[in-house]
Design a protein around this motif. Structure first.
Motif, PDB file in Angstrom:
ATOM      1  N   ARG A 164       1.099  96.257  50.766  1.00  0.00           N
ATOM      2  CA  ARG A 164       1.123  95.159  49.788  1.00  0.00           C
ATOM      3  C   ARG A 164       2.008  94.019  50.262  1.00  0.00           C
ATOM      4  N   ASN A 168       0.764  90.221  51.250  1.00  0.00           N
ATOM      5  CA  ASN A 168       1.393  89.100  50.556  1.00  0.00           C
ATOM      6  C   ASN A 168       1.933  88.083  51.560  1.00  0.00           C
ATOM      7  N   TYR A 171      -1.044  86.211  53.479  1.00  0.00           N
ATOM      8  CA  TYR A 171      -1.802  85.209  52.734  1.00  0.00           C
ATOM      9  C   TYR A 171      -0.936  84.126  52.100  1.00  0.00           C
ATOM     10  N   MET A 191     -10.063  87.178  52.326  1.00  0.00           N
ATOM     11  CA  MET A 191      -9.130  87.332  51.211  1.00  0.00           C
ATOM     12  C   MET A 191      -9.867  87.854  49.975  1.00  0.00           C
ATOM     13  N   ALA A 192     -11.096  87.391  49.768  1.00  0.00           N
ATOM     14  CA  ALA A 192     -11.884  87.876  48.625  1.00  0.00           C
ATOM     15  C   ALA A 192     -12.147  89.373  48.745  1.00  0.00           C
ATOM     16  N   ILE A 195      -8.896  91.210  47.829  1.00  0.00           N
ATOM     17  CA  ILE A 195      -8.708  91.197  46.373  1.00  0.00           C
ATOM     18  C   ILE A 195      -9.623  92.220  45.717  1.00  0.00           C
ATOM     19  N   ASP A 196     -10.874  92.271  46.161  1.00  0.00           N
ATOM     20  CA  ASP A 196     -11.828  93.237  45.601  1.00  0.00           C
ATOM     21  C   ASP A 196     -11.371  94.664  45.876  1.00  0.00           C
ATOM     22  N   TYR A 199      -8.088  95.330  43.624  1.00  0.00           N
ATOM     23  CA  TYR A 199      -8.169  95.234  42.169  1.00  0.00           C
ATOM     24  C   TYR A 199      -9.431  95.838  41.551  1.00  0.00           C
TER      25      TYR A 199
END
Length: 293
Positions: A164, A168, A171, A191-192, A195-196, A199
């Motif tokens: 994590r 962080n 990005y 990045m998408a 995130i997927d 999350y």
């Protein structure tokens, strides 16, 4: 290991070290110096239903045990998620599969780590793998434990938190030049996608921890090594300092402790602690304790 298949009065003890990602097993024969090893997926009772837990035992573990082996007489299970509230449930699930076992125990992975790292001596014991945990051990039992709280609320020092922190930094451009482009090219992720994966997909903690090999390969960048050291310093500050026992060495086990042991030593020294024993896994030490009686 020919004696492993003998029947008779020999005692067979099954020992488990179960983390969030996988479970390592050892079948110890009272007449053998070596133990049969096996591996299955992680068996965290908090995350698994009774049916799923038993299915792993039957379909993954039992398939790896020799069919000629005599009845298993004892089972000792150390695992993440084995809280006092879950101990009875885990014992019952183990008994449903190993019905011949006269002795079945289930304990936290933290107690297993403390026994493996400290034996009968007082000490500070830590687990630094996918997750993180620690305790103050008096040589027989855990006397204090700082709550780990999981990778969202805690787990400082763990592989999940390391992943994590790295993402962080990547990005938010707090990493070396070109880190983002290099990471995305290597992993094929945007990045998408990240995130997927974090999350929306299950087991985000395991995925974050799976970035550790990539991070380890880039330790030659000062920013990466500093991030690893900072993760360990945060672990010590928030989990070890509350014990008030800087006089005791810091003992640790787990993949993160093992692969980043040099950075752990740096962090410990900066926080005023000496590093003691570092193990990749507790199983060898637990097997040895069983063989010595």
């Amino acid at each position: 290991m020919s004696n492993l298949n003998k029947m008779g009065n020999e005692k067979y003890t099954l020992i488990a070290d179960s983390g969030s990602t996988k479970t390592d097993w050892a079948l110890v024969n009272s007449s053998e110096k070596q133990a049969l090893r096996a591996s299955t997926q992680g068996l965290n009772p908090i995350h698994l239903t009774d049916e799923a837990f038993v299915r792993v035992l039957r379909e993954e573990l039992c398939q790896q045990l020799p069919s000629q082996t005599g009845p298993i007489n004892a089972v000792c299970f150390y695992g993440s998620g084995v809280t006092p509230e879950q101990e009875g449930r885990v014992v019952a699930l183990l008994r449903s599969v190993f019905s011949d076992a006269g002795e079945v125990e289930a304990h936290s992975d933290m107690l297993g780590a403390a026994r493996a790292l400290c034996g009968n001596d007082e000490g500070l014991a830590c687990i630094l793998g996918t997750g993180a945990n620690s305790c103050l051990y008096d040589g027989a039992r855990i006397v204090r434990n700082t709550p780990a709280l999981g990778y969202i609320l805690g787990d400082e020092g763990s592989g999940a938190v390391l992943g994590r922190l790295f993402l962080n930094a990547v990005y938010k451009y707090n990493m070396y030049a070109g880190a983002k482009e290099e990471f995305e090219q290597h992993t094929g992720l945007s990045m998408a996608d990240v995130i997927d994966r974090v999350y929306r997909q299950p087991m985000a903690n395991r995925w974050l921890a799976s970035l550790s090999p990539y991070i380890h390969q880039h330790l030659f960048h000062p920013e990466v090594e500093q991030l690893v050291v900072a993760n360990f310093r945060s672990f010590i500050q928030r989990n070890i300092v509350p014990y008030g026992r800087a006089d005791l060495p810091l003992n640790a086990l787990g993949s993160i402790a093992w692969h980043y042991r040099e950075q752990l030593a740096v962090a410990a020294k900066e926080e005023g602690y000496a590093v003691g024993k570092i193990l990749r896994s507790p199983l060898d030490a637990l097997v040895q304790m069983e063989q010595l009686g």
